[in-house]
Design a protein around this motif. Structure first.
Motif, PDB file in Angstrom:
ATOM      1  N   LYS A 584     -74.403 -40.877   5.815  1.00 49.96           N
ATOM      2  CA  LYS A 584     -74.594 -41.542   4.527  1.00 49.96           C
ATOM      3  C   LYS A 584     -75.957 -42.194   4.412  1.00 49.96           C
ATOM      4  O   LYS A 584     -76.578 -42.169   3.353  1.00 49.96           O
ATOM      5  CB  LYS A 584     -73.501 -42.589   4.327  1.00 49.96           C
ATOM      6  CG  LYS A 584     -72.149 -42.000   3.959  1.00 49.96           C
ATOM      7  CD  LYS A 584     -71.174 -43.109   3.613  1.00 49.96           C
ATOM      8  CE  LYS A 584     -69.843 -42.524   3.123  1.00 49.96           C
ATOM      9  NZ  LYS A 584     -68.889 -43.597   2.764  1.00 49.96           N
ATOM     10  N   SER A 585     -76.424 -42.822   5.494  1.00 46.97           N
ATOM     11  CA  SER A 585     -77.648 -43.622   5.398  1.00 46.97           C
ATOM     12  C   SER A 585     -78.739 -43.163   6.344  1.00 46.97           C
ATOM     13  O   SER A 585     -79.665 -43.930   6.619  1.00 46.97           O
ATOM     14  CB  SER A 585     -77.315 -45.090   5.664  1.00 46.97           C
ATOM     15  OG  SER A 585     -76.699 -45.235   6.928  1.00 46.97           O
ATOM     16  N   SER A 586     -78.626 -41.954   6.928  1.00 50.24           N
ATOM     17  CA  SER A 586     -79.678 -41.442   7.810  1.00 50.24           C
ATOM     18  C   SER A 586     -79.848 -39.950   7.543  1.00 50.24           C
ATOM     19  O   SER A 586     -78.995 -39.308   6.943  1.00 50.24           O
ATOM     20  CB  SER A 586     -79.343 -41.693   9.288  1.00 50.24           C
ATOM     21  OG  SER A 586     -78.191 -40.954   9.646  1.00 50.24           O
ATOM     22  N   GLY A 866     -75.462 -48.821  10.450  1.00 56.47           N
ATOM     23  CA  GLY A 866     -75.412 -48.417   9.050  1.00 56.47           C
ATOM     24  C   GLY A 866     -75.516 -46.932   8.855  1.00 56.47           C
ATOM     25  O   GLY A 866     -75.865 -46.489   7.758  1.00 56.47           O
ATOM     26  N   ASN A 867     -75.202 -46.141   9.896  1.00 57.12           N
ATOM     27  CA  ASN A 867     -75.276 -44.680   9.812  1.00 57.12           C
ATOM     28  C   ASN A 867     -73.865 -44.115   9.865  1.00 57.12           C
ATOM     29  O   ASN A 867     -73.465 -43.458  10.795  1.00 57.12           O
ATOM     30  CB  ASN A 867     -76.101 -44.101  10.964  1.00 57.12           C
ATOM     31  CG  ASN A 867     -77.529 -44.587  10.899  1.00 57.12           C
ATOM     32  OD1 ASN A 867     -78.026 -44.895   9.825  1.00 57.12           O
ATOM     33  ND2 ASN A 867     -78.175 -44.653  12.043  1.00 57.12           N
TER      34      ASN A 867
END
Length: 870
Positions: A584-586, A866-867
């Motif tokens: 989502k975030s990487s 946060g990945n």
């Protein structure tokens, strides 16, 4: 090759369609002073020559004259062999015996004198003939039984029947032992015995008395093959097939038998003792021998058309012939004694003698000037440079030449078609196949073109080759590719090799590849959240959705590829499901499955499709920074080794059982031929048990062989997945070439060398060169011998070490990049103690190793970093 050549004095060609063999010629004076040359062909044509060579002041006149052919007669049956002897009772003259397949006939040469030379007539008069009930192979003549002044005929049939004819009357017949195929047959007068060559590669001696005692003396009924055979007087093992035999009488009244084998020349006495043997370094074709004093002279013809003359075992002379003969004899012609008569299998007959041709080459005087080493070194350097430049020019010329000759375009039809091959596995599953279209656009006229299409199992291509010649317009080839076995697919890469022959005869090759449609072997499946094998691929650009990467699969399953996760499974429902997930975030893709075999295809497809999507972006890169999947690969190698050992064990067991079965059969045949009946119950039980063991072993062998084929494909999948990950690890090019040569995704097990044997040697080479742990390892001798792997544990250790050192090396290069040129360096205090310097550097190294090991082994926490992986 000999420096000398034979001198031709007389030659003639027979008809073009006639054939001859080693028994088709005989040289004998018959009842004349000079020798006659008599030849008989397989077409039934008998020719009799008596060359008359005239001498003049200059040299010997050569050439064939019409008067040299004194007789020519055509028979309705082929002529198998010719012989000359005293074959008519009450006559002291010599007659000619001719052997046909079903007849042996004796003819007398009648001469009617004329007033002039052309008036002399030669007539062949039939004296008698004996019909044969069995097909004849060969015959021999001699004074059988100690008779004087008359010769008898011994005919050997194709099934081992010996028939004796006492001139005009029938004698007897009998079978010889251990017979399978007829061999050469000769008679020795001193011991009154026959020498022949058996099917077991033994020279066998049969006494005439033993043959007479066991003979069947009724001409109306011949003995059957099951009758009691005559045992040989003695045997001599040859260990090779033989070509010819003849008997010679020495000056000491001793008789010897000269035997020409495929690799040796033997001389045996009459009691089976070897007098001498000569081993050849060539393959002989035919020979003849004669006695000169106390020595035996043998004239041997080699397969290189060379005549070699041996005195016992010493080579005395050699000369080159003009053609390759099949028969050689010595003859005493008019005005030329000891002439060589040679006959080829196509009917070329030649009379020649040994001679020399002086060479006109004169060796130049030697130059004893002293060498200038500096000048020689400069010349060597210039030549090396010229060779290197020429090699580069040839490579450029080769590429330019292919571009100028033709253009090859490959295109895969994106729409899958219904499989039309009934024997394929696709008929049972997706019933689909794809078509590969190959367009050849020639720029000049192409003489010969061959296309070869290669795919990996379990895929199959039909057809696999195309051939076209002499074309200058565009041509198109279409082939079908489909699944043929229920296995995982190692790769979807299809190689096409185009081979052409240039005008000057040199070959040129052009290789291209194309990726086959993924939908041919894969279908959508629900993704798996947890898996045993996981691979993370990072890119330096924004993530591309799955629906964009796999548009060919999304057409039939739009709902499956709409999210950030998708599952892929083999259409044959073999193997495990492979899931592709987006972070989502990487900028990272995760590919996971419960099996590295199933994971392989999606790793290849992700690398290929991402590279194709960003092909116009020069700064795009894909990176794999994790640990290589060592454990699944080692497990697959172990399984392949164990299955291969089991297949070899079953092969050896089957060989032992087959030998045992043959021995039992021989024992049964021996008991059946015995005069006294013996019960065969125990042998019958043993034969049945052995037959059942062979059947069970064959079934087990077929199962293990099928399992080995499956394991080979699985190992290819693992190796291909490993190489795809190594290629995106930014490995040095030279090291990458070595790694690719070791882990080629092609597993081949031949009879004397398995896949593990080759890979083990390569692994040891890497561990002692490019991936050496220390300088001490590099000083060790490189592994250069291929030995059979007996302990798979040692190979597994070397395989793990290579992959671990490769991963560690890439990790260290990633965390500790080399300093760029021109970058500022830290200036340390020169007065600082050396011990403190060593302590600081050691602590820095230890802390760096700790950080690197944590980074390599730690699985990132999705919530903390946060990945989150969906």
């Amino acid at each position: 090759m000999s420096l000398f050549k034979t001198k031709n004095v007389w030659s003639i060609y027979c008809e073009d369609d006639e054939t001859f063999d080693q028994n088709s010629m005989v040289v004998s004076p018959l009842n004349s002073e000079a020798d006659f040359i008599i030849i008989g062909s397989h077409h039934g044509v008998l020719r009799m020559f008596q060359p008359v060579l005239e001498m003049n002041e200059d040299a010997l006149q050569t050439g064939f004259k019409a008067s040299d052919l004194i007789l020519e007669k055509s028979f309705s049956d082929p002529i198998l062999q010719l012989g000359v002897g005293q074959l008519v009772s009450g006559s002291s003259l010599n007659q000619l015996a001719i052997l046909h397949p079903k007849l042996v006939a004796v003819y007398s040469l009648v001469v009617k004198e004329g007033v002039a030379e052309h008036g002399v007539q030669y007539i062949l008069k039939l004296m008698y003939a004996h019909p044969l009930k069995r097909s004849a192979a060969n015959f021999t003549l001699g004074h059988f039984g100690g008779t004087l002044n008359r010769d008898f005929i011994c005919v050997q049939s194709l099934d081992g029947l010996i028939t004796i004819f006492e001139q005009e009357s029938y004698g007897f017949c009998c079978f010889i032992s251990t017979f399978l195929l007829p061999g050469p047959l000769v008679y020795v007068r001193k011991t009154d015995s026959f020498f022949t060559f058996g099917s077991n590669w033994f020279i066998q001696c049969y006494k005439y008395k033993n043959l007479y005692d066991a003979g069947h003396r009724t001409s109306d009924e011949e003995p059957s093959t099951t009758s009691t055979s005559v045992l040989s007087d003695w045997d001599y093992q040859m260990n090779e097939p033989i070509l010819e035999m003849n008997v010679q009488e020495l000056a000491t009244k001793e008789y010897v038998v000269m035997i020409l084998g495929e690799q040796n020349l033997y001389c045996l006495n009459l009691y089976g003792k070897l007098k001498f043997m000569k081993r050849f370094d060539f393959s002989p074709l035919c020979f003849t021998s004669y006695v000169l004093g106390d020595n035996i002279i043998s004239i041997v013809i080699s397969e290189t058309s060379t005549v070699l003359i041996y005195q016992n075992t010493t080579l005395k002379w050699s000369a080159q012939l003009n053609f390759l003969p099949i028969n050689i004899k010595r003859a005493n012609l008019w005005n030329l004694k000891g002439c060589l008569i040679i006959l080829s299998d196509d009917g070329r007959l030649e009379c020649c003698y040994l001679g020399t041709e002086p060479s006109l080459f004169v060796a130049p005087p030697l130059n004893y000037q002293e060498l200038d080493f500096e000048k020689a070194e400069e010349e060597l350097a210039s030549l090396t440079k010229a060779i290197k430049e020429l090699s580069n020019d040839e490579i450029k010329l080769s590429n330019d030449f292919l571009d100028k000759q033709f253009t090859m375009n490959l295109q895969v039809d994106p729409e899958l078609k219904t499989c039309t091959h009934e024997d394929s596995l696709s008929m049972a599953f997706n019933n689909q196949m794809c078509q590969l279209i190959i367009d050849i656009i020639p720029h000049n006229r192409v003489g010969e073109l061959q296309l070869s299409i290669m795919v990996h199992r379990p895929l199959k291509c039909s057809p696999t080759t195309f051939f076209h010649s002499n074309f200058k317009e565009k041509i198109q080839f279409v082939c079908d590719i489909f699944l043929d076995e229920e296995l995982e697919v190692p790769t979807l890469k299809c190689d096409v090799v185009a081979s052409i022959i240039t005008e000057n005869g040199s070959p040129r090759n052009l290789t291209k590849y194309v990726m086959l449609p993924l939908g041919l072997v894969v279908k959508f499946s629900p993704p798996q959240k947890e898996s045993e094998v996981k691979v993370n691929l990072s890119i330096n650009r924004d993530l591309v959705p799955i629906s964009v990467l796999f548009p060919d699969l999304m057409q039939d399953n739009p709902m499956e590829a709409s999210g950030n996760a998708a599952g892929f499974a083999n259409v044959t429902e073999c193997g495990k499901t492979t899931s592709v997930l987006l972070a989502k975030s990487s900028q990272r893709y995760r590919i996971q499955s419960d099996s590295l075999v199933s994971l392989n295809l999606m790793v290849e497809q992700m690398v290929h499709r991402l590279g194709r999507y960003f092909q116009d972006d020069e700064g795009f890169s894909i990176n794999f920074g994790g640990l290589l999947p060592i454990s699944p690969l080692v497990s697959c190698v172990n399984r392949h080794f164990r299955v291969r050992k089991e297949v070899v064990r079953l092969q050896e067991k089957l060989s032992v059982l087959s030998s045992q079965y043959r021995l039992i059969e021989k024992r049964l045949v021996a008991k059946l031929k015995a005069k006294t009946p013996i019960p065969l119950t125990k042998l019958g039980i043993l034969l049945n048990d052995t037959s059942m063991d062979i059947s069970n072993t064959i079934e087990e062998f077929m199962e293990k062989n099928a399992e080995l084929s499956k394991v080979q494909v699985e190992l290819e999948c693992c190796l291909n997945a490993l190489m795809n990950l190594i290629r995106v690890m930014d490995v040095d090019k030279k090291l990458l070439i070595l790694i690719e040569s070791v882990f080629q995704p092609f597993v081949c097990d031949i009879e004397n060398q398995n896949w593990e044997d080759v890979v083990e040697c390569n692994l040891q080479y890497l561990l002692r060169t490019s991936l050496a742990k220390s300088e001490k390892d590099k000083l060790r001798a490189e592994c250069s011998s291929f030995e059979e792997v007996q302990d798979i544990t040692k190979m597994e250790k070397h395989l793990s070490q290579v992959l671990e050192r490769l991963s560690r090396k890439m990790a260290l290069e990633t965390f500790n990049p080399p300093e760029e040129k021109g970058s500022p360096k830290l200036i340390e205090d020169e007065k600082q103690p050396i011990g403190l310097e060593i302590g600081k550097s050691s602590s820095r190294i230890l802390s760096a190793r700790a950080r690197n090991s944590n980074a390599l082994t730690r699985i990132p926490d999705s919530k903390a970093e946060g990945n989150e992986i969906v």
